[in-house]
Each structure stands twice: as C-alpha cells, then as structure tokens.
Design a protein around this motif. Structure first.
Motif, PDB file in Angstrom:
ATOM      1  N   LEU A  47      22.597  17.295  16.746  1.00 22.24           N
ATOM      2  CA  LEU A  47      21.773  17.656  17.040  1.00 22.24           C
ATOM      3  C   LEU A  47      21.775  16.934  18.776  1.00 22.24           C
ATOM      4  CD1 LEU A  47      19.160  18.515  17.399  1.00 22.24           C
ATOM      5  CD2 LEU A  47      18.159  16.895  15.749  1.00 22.24           C
ATOM      6  N   ASP A  48      21.566  16.839  19.536  1.00 17.54           N
ATOM      7  CA  ASP A  48      21.544  16.532  20.683  1.00 17.54           C
ATOM      8  C   ASP A  48      20.093  15.801  21.051  1.00 17.54           C
ATOM      9  OD1 ASP A  48      23.199  14.946  22.538  1.00 17.54           O
ATOM     10  OD2 ASP A  48      22.947  16.996  24.367  1.00 17.54           O
ATOM     11  N   LEU A  49      20.038  14.277  20.887  1.00 20.60           N
ATOM     12  CA  LEU A  49      18.828  14.062  21.750  1.00 20.60           C
ATOM     13  C   LEU A  49      18.621  13.264  22.772  1.00 20.60           C
ATOM     14  CD1 LEU A  49      17.805  12.852  17.876  1.00 20.60           C
ATOM     15  CD2 LEU A  49      16.621  14.471  18.802  1.00 20.60           C
ATOM     16  N   SER A  50      19.187  13.000  23.217  1.00 24.52           N
ATOM     17  CA  SER A  50      19.798  12.543  24.742  1.00 24.52           C
ATOM     18  C   SER A  50      18.670  13.540  25.774  1.00 24.52           C
ATOM     19  CB  SER A  50      21.359  12.620  24.794  1.00 24.52           C
ATOM     20  OG  SER A  50      21.407  13.948  25.493  1.00 24.52           O
ATOM     21  N   ALA A  51      18.437  14.639  25.304  1.00 27.40           N
ATOM     22  CA  ALA A  51      17.578  15.128  26.741  1.00 27.40           C
ATOM     23  C   ALA A  51      16.308  14.959  26.365  1.00 27.40           C
ATOM     24  CB  ALA A  51      17.517  16.639  26.237  1.00 27.40           C
ATOM     25  N   LEU A  52      15.729  14.286  25.111  1.00 25.60           N
ATOM     26  CA  LEU A  52      14.296  13.875  25.406  1.00 25.60           C
ATOM     27  C   LEU A  52      14.088  12.086  25.684  1.00 25.60           C
ATOM     28  CD1 LEU A  52      14.287  15.170  21.500  1.00 25.60           C
ATOM     29  CD2 LEU A  52      13.249  15.616  23.075  1.00 25.60           C
ATOM     30  N   SER A  53      15.388  11.327  26.234  1.00 26.09           N
ATOM     31  CA  SER A  53      14.623  10.537  26.265  1.00 26.09           C
ATOM     32  C   SER A  53      14.805  10.438  28.054  1.00 26.09           C
ATOM     33  CB  SER A  53      16.435   9.599  26.636  1.00 26.09           C
ATOM     34  OG  SER A  53      17.401  10.360  27.632  1.00 26.09           O
ATOM     35  N   GLY A  54      14.993  11.609  28.442  1.00 27.08           N
ATOM     36  CA  GLY A  54      14.800  11.570  30.355  1.00 27.08           C
ATOM     37  C   GLY A  54      15.213  10.545  31.240  1.00 27.08           C
ATOM     38  N   ARG A  55      16.196  10.566  30.507  1.00 31.47           N
ATOM     39  CA  ARG A  55      17.257   9.276  31.555  1.00 31.47           C
ATOM     40  C   ARG A  55      18.836  10.763  31.847  1.00 31.47           C
ATOM     41  NH1 ARG A  55      18.281   4.034  28.040  1.00 31.47           N
ATOM     42  NH2 ARG A  55      16.437   4.250  27.396  1.00 31.47           N
ATOM     43  N   ASP A  56      19.090  10.862  32.518  1.00 31.82           N
ATOM     44  CA  ASP A  56      20.362  10.613  33.628  1.00 31.82           C
ATOM     45  C   ASP A  56      21.476  10.583  33.383  1.00 31.82           C
ATOM     46  OD1 ASP A  56      19.089  13.425  34.625  1.00 31.82           O
ATOM     47  OD2 ASP A  56      19.068  13.453  36.265  1.00 31.82           O
TER      48      ASP A  56
END
Length: 58
Positions: A47-56
């Motif tokens: 499960l990748d939650l990096s898209a939720l942080s809003g940072r590139d």
C-alpha cells in the motif's frame, strides 16, 4: 502469515472484543477489520501512501 493477514485478524478480534452483539457491533468490526487490513498492507509494502502527502518525490 503475512502482516496483511495479521493486521486483518487483529482488527477483527479487537472489534469483536470491543463491541459484542447487534448491527452496530457488526459495523464496528467491519471498520476495524478494514483498518487492520490497511495497516497490514502498508507494513507488507503493498500500500503506497505517498500520493496522499501531496509532495512530489522527483
């Protein structure tokens, strides 16, 4: 047993222990089971939650 399975089972058992009986208890167990599943999938790296942080990251 993977962390996903362990997380799902833990959420279900805690939900059953927290609320025993009735439709409200069913919904609580369902929510806690889903939460346990998500935590387990995150710990397994599925499960990748990096898209939720809003940072590139680039």
């Amino acid at each position: 047993m993977t962390s996903t399975h362990l997380g799902l089972l833990t959420g279900l058992v805690l939900g059953l222990a927290a609320a025993f009986g009735g439709f409200g208890a069913f919904l609580l167990v369902l929510v806690l089971g889903a939460l346990g599943l998500l935590v387990g999938r995150y710990l397994d790296g599925k499960l990748d939650l990096s898209a939720l942080s809003g940072r590139d990251r680039g």
